[in-house]
Design a protein around this motif. Structure first.
Motif, PDB file in Angstrom:
ATOM      1  N   MET A   1      45.650  47.302  35.144  1.00 40.12           N
ATOM      2  CA  MET A   1      46.539  46.164  35.403  1.00 40.12           C
ATOM      3  C   MET A   1      47.522  45.974  34.244  1.00 40.12           C
ATOM      4  O   MET A   1      48.727  45.747  34.450  1.00 40.12           O
ATOM      5  CB  MET A   1      45.713  44.887  35.592  1.00 40.12           C
ATOM      6  N   SER A   4      50.095  48.754  34.256  1.00 37.30           N
ATOM      7  CA  SER A   4      51.085  48.608  35.329  1.00 37.30           C
ATOM      8  C   SER A   4      52.171  47.609  34.931  1.00 37.30           C
ATOM      9  O   SER A   4      53.351  47.800  35.263  1.00 37.30           O
ATOM     10  CB  SER A   4      50.403  48.170  36.623  1.00 37.30           C
ATOM     11  N   CYS A 139      53.591  52.817  40.495  1.00 35.27           N
ATOM     12  CA  CYS A 139      53.995  51.568  39.827  1.00 35.27           C
ATOM     13  C   CYS A 139      55.380  51.724  39.193  1.00 35.27           C
ATOM     14  O   CYS A 139      56.204  50.803  39.245  1.00 35.27           O
ATOM     15  CB  CYS A 139      52.973  51.188  38.756  1.00 35.27           C
ATOM     16  N   ILE A 169      43.667  46.852  48.106  1.00 38.34           N
ATOM     17  CA  ILE A 169      43.824  45.886  47.016  1.00 38.34           C
ATOM     18  C   ILE A 169      43.887  46.603  45.680  1.00 38.34           C
ATOM     19  O   ILE A 169      44.636  46.211  44.777  1.00 38.34           O
ATOM     20  CB  ILE A 169      42.660  44.862  47.027  1.00 38.34           C
ATOM     21  N   SER A 171      45.239  49.331  44.917  1.00 42.93           N
ATOM     22  CA  SER A 171      46.570  49.855  44.644  1.00 42.93           C
ATOM     23  C   SER A 171      47.652  48.782  44.725  1.00 42.93           C
ATOM     24  O   SER A 171      48.652  48.843  44.006  1.00 42.93           O
ATOM     25  CB  SER A 171      46.903  50.996  45.619  1.00 42.93           C
ATOM     26  N   LEU A 172      47.461  47.800  45.581  1.00 44.23           N
ATOM     27  CA  LEU A 172      48.489  46.764  45.762  1.00 44.23           C
ATOM     28  C   LEU A 172      48.666  45.891  44.523  1.00 44.23           C
ATOM     29  O   LEU A 172      49.793  45.544  44.158  1.00 44.23           O
ATOM     30  CB  LEU A 172      48.151  45.889  46.965  1.00 44.23           C
ATOM     31  N   LEU A 173      47.576  45.529  43.870  1.00 43.12           N
ATOM     32  CA  LEU A 173      47.682  44.643  42.711  1.00 43.12           C
ATOM     33  C   LEU A 173      48.486  45.272  41.568  1.00 43.12           C
ATOM     34  O   LEU A 173      49.396  44.639  41.028  1.00 43.12           O
ATOM     35  CB  LEU A 173      46.299  44.218  42.239  1.00 43.12           C
ATOM     36  N   PRO A 174      48.195  46.508  41.156  1.00 45.94           N
ATOM     37  CA  PRO A 174      49.038  47.124  40.125  1.00 45.94           C
ATOM     38  C   PRO A 174      50.496  47.261  40.553  1.00 45.94           C
ATOM     39  O   PRO A 174      51.406  47.054  39.740  1.00 45.94           O
ATOM     40  CB  PRO A 174      48.393  48.502  39.911  1.00 45.94           C
ATOM     41  N   LEU A 176      52.091  45.324  42.607  1.00 47.89           N
ATOM     42  CA  LEU A 176      52.649  43.975  42.572  1.00 47.89           C
ATOM     43  C   LEU A 176      53.001  43.576  41.141  1.00 47.89           C
ATOM     44  O   LEU A 176      54.092  43.055  40.873  1.00 47.89           O
ATOM     45  CB  LEU A 176      51.648  42.987  43.175  1.00 47.89           C
ATOM     46  N   ILE A 177      52.094  43.839  40.218  1.00 48.07           N
ATOM     47  CA  ILE A 177      52.331  43.488  38.818  1.00 48.07           C
ATOM     48  C   ILE A 177      53.523  44.258  38.263  1.00 48.07           C
ATOM     49  O   ILE A 177      54.388  43.692  37.581  1.00 48.07           O
ATOM     50  CB  ILE A 177      51.057  43.771  37.982  1.00 48.07           C
TER      51      ILE A 177
END
Length: 570
Positions: A1, A4, A139, A169, A171-174, A176-177
């Motif tokens: 995280m 990213s 990312c 989730i 892959s989506l969270l990094p 998104l960040i």
């Protein structure tokens, strides 16, 4: 995280640097010194820029600088996501020079490749596995697109569609960040300024649905044209073996094209903006037909000319050695196509009500993106975010879906992935295909088989092969190690104890053809698996340029497949 966020921030910085360097070069070329002669210099500027790029690549980098996204996709599929360090700065230098001097390509691809190389090399520092490395590359791509267009959601979808990332989730969270980090960086440097400033003026009307369907069909035709011209021009000019001669020929052709059609100069976002605001006279600029621009049908023909010639100008730029991407040319062609289509309908005099030219210009961009890039969701959300609303969501969905469906029927791969797919190097959302693509054939080759020379007799086979080997299969080779066939232990078992036959029976009498042969240079894992399936063999020989290398066993291949599957899905 945390990584990213860092990669998103740095990708945003790279986007700012590349864009500002390009604008600086363009402003210097359009300065007071040559302001009065700028049109005359259209002919020579692209050649000068391409020459500078050529000498930088040849004498400074001393290695090839790839074309953005295709280079990144190849690194993911065939190099375990490892990108060379020089790629972190190569495009930052060469892409602004290419575009700033008039090269008819975009900056999005080089920006993505620069950020992707950064993500790849950071992941190597932290000794991450291939899955994490690929995610960080995604990312970087999301960060670059978010910073350029100030469209964070479209940037995330772009990374998922183009780089075939898993929609989870994890892959989506990094993503998104990284996307948020990059857009904040863009706001810090550029404020609220965006590349395509536009607010919707006309609402969507349900009566326009048939026209958006027609626009989708037209977009698919233009998408196929785009791809055919791009690959054909590249292939034809590649026959010129001398890079310098190819640069001069393609560069001069590009200069002539830009001289007669000035809107083809550079990225062309100024043209797109003028079309969005329905200033088609400004979009066309000074040209040979200025005296006839009061005739709307002349304007329509000139706009159609922009659609036809933009991809030719882009292909010439690439063939001449320029560094850039195709995202901007796609948006340029899409806007001209949509604008031209709307003007035709409004001036035919067949319909009671006129349609919104600006709306069709926007939706035309989405239609061409969906067809050429095979990224319909990116197209829909990018245009929706650029217009700060979702009033056009329905026409965007209609046109993009139709364009993608028709185009993919005739051309199953995008411009980004066509060459990779033809070589079997493309990763997709198909997990089985992804695992096979990522597997390394050289790691499953077994070399503990004892070769038998074709001029030997049965006695030689027994004493030099059977006695010394624990395997029940023997490759037959000639004096140059060319693979000739195989001998199975089962074939010689009935006669192997009859010493009278040792000198009489020759290898040629007992050998047989292999059920299939694996060519290490041409066969990918998908073809290898199919050969095992079709032949029902447990061992198949491997050759390189016809010479024997070793064998691949089905059991070892399946074990390697299972291990790679675990790596990819964890």
């Amino acid at each position: 995280m945390m990584l990213s966020a860092v990669i998103g921030f740095v990708s945003g910085i790279f986007a700012v640097i590349i864009k500002n360097l390009t604008h600086l070069i363009q402003s210097l070329l359009e300065g007071k010194f040559i302001a009065n002669y700028h049109d005359a210099f259209y002919f020579i500027f692209p050649v000068i820029g391409l020459l500078i790029v050529y000498f930088i690549i040849k004498f400074v980098f001393k290695r090839k600088v790839g074309h953005g996204i295709p280079t990144t996709l190849y690194a993911i599929s065939r190099q375990k996501g490892i990108m060379k360090r020089f790629q972190m700065y190569a495009s930052v230098i060469t892409a602004p020079i290419t575009v700033g001097f008039g090269g008819s390509v975009g900056l999005e691809g080089p920006t993505v490749a620069t950020g992707a190389s950064l993500g790849s090399n950071i992941s190597r520092i932290f000794m991450m596995n291939q899955t994490s490395r690929t995610l960080l590359i995604g990312c970087a791509a999301a960060g670059a697109m978010s910073s350029i267009f100030k469209a964070p959601i479209a940037a995330i979808i772009f990374a998922i569609e183009v780089f075939s990332l898993d929609l989870t989730i994890a892959s989506l969270l990094p993503l998104l960040i990284a996307s948020v980090s990059a857009i904040l960086t863009s706001y810090f440097f550029f404020g609220s300024e965006i590349i395509l400033p536009f607010e919707l003026k006309d609402a969507f009307n349900i009566s326009e649905v048939p026209y958006y369907i027609l626009l989708g069909i037209l977009a698919s035709a233009c998408s196929l044209y785009f791809s055919k011209i791009y690959f054909n021009f590249t292939r034809i000019l590649a026959k010129i073996t001398s890079p310098f001669a190819r640069l001069i020929i393609a560069g001069l052709a590009l200069g002539v094209l830009i001289y007669f059609i000035p809107p083809l100069y550079g990225e062309g976002y100024n043209v797109v903006n003028n079309l969005l605001h329905e200033n088609y006279l400004q979009a066309l600029g000074n040209n040979l037909f200025n005296a006839y621009l009061d005739n709307i049908w002349v304007v329509i023909l000139l706009l159609a000319g922009l659609v036809v010639f933009k991809i030719i100008a882009s292909s010439l730029t690439f063939s001449a050695g320029g560094v850039g991407g195709i995202f901007a040319p796609v948006m340029f062609m899409g806007s001209a196509m949509g604008h031209c289509f709307a003007l035709i309908l409004n001036n035919l005099g067949l319909f009671k009500n006129t349609i919104s030219v600006s709306n069709f210009t926007l939706v035309g961009m989405a239609g061409l993106m969906a067809g050429v890039l095979h990224a319909p969701l990116t197209a829909i959300f990018l245009i929706a975010e650029l217009t700060h609303g979702y009033e056009l969501f329905i026409p965007l969905m209609i046109t993009s879906a139709i364009s993608f469906m028709i185009t993919s029927k005739f051309q199953p791969h995008s411009v980004y992935t066509m060459e990779l797919a033809q070589r079997g190097d493309l990763l997709t959302h198909d997990k089985d295909h992804t695992v096979l693509t990522l597997m390394n054939i050289t790691r499953v080759i077994e070399k503990n088989f004892i070769p038998i020379e074709i001029d030997m007799n049965l006695g030689d086979v027994i004493h030099q092969g059977v006695v010394k080997s624990s395997r029940n299969i023997f490759p037959v080779i000639d004096e140059n190690r060319n693979f000739m066939g195989i001998i199975l232990l089962d074939d010689i078992r009935p006669i192997m104890f009859d010493e009278k036959l040792y000198n009489e029976v020759k290898v040629q009498d007992i050998m047989q053809q292999a059920p299939e042969i694996i060519d290490i240079e041409n066969d990918r894992m998908k073809e290898i698996m199919k050969k095992f399936q079709d032949s029902e063999a447990w061992n198949l020989p491997v050759v390189k340029e016809g010479k024997y290398i070793g064998f691949i066993s089905k059991s070892k291949l399946l074990t390697a497949y299972r291990q790679k599957l675990i790596e990819v899905t964890v």
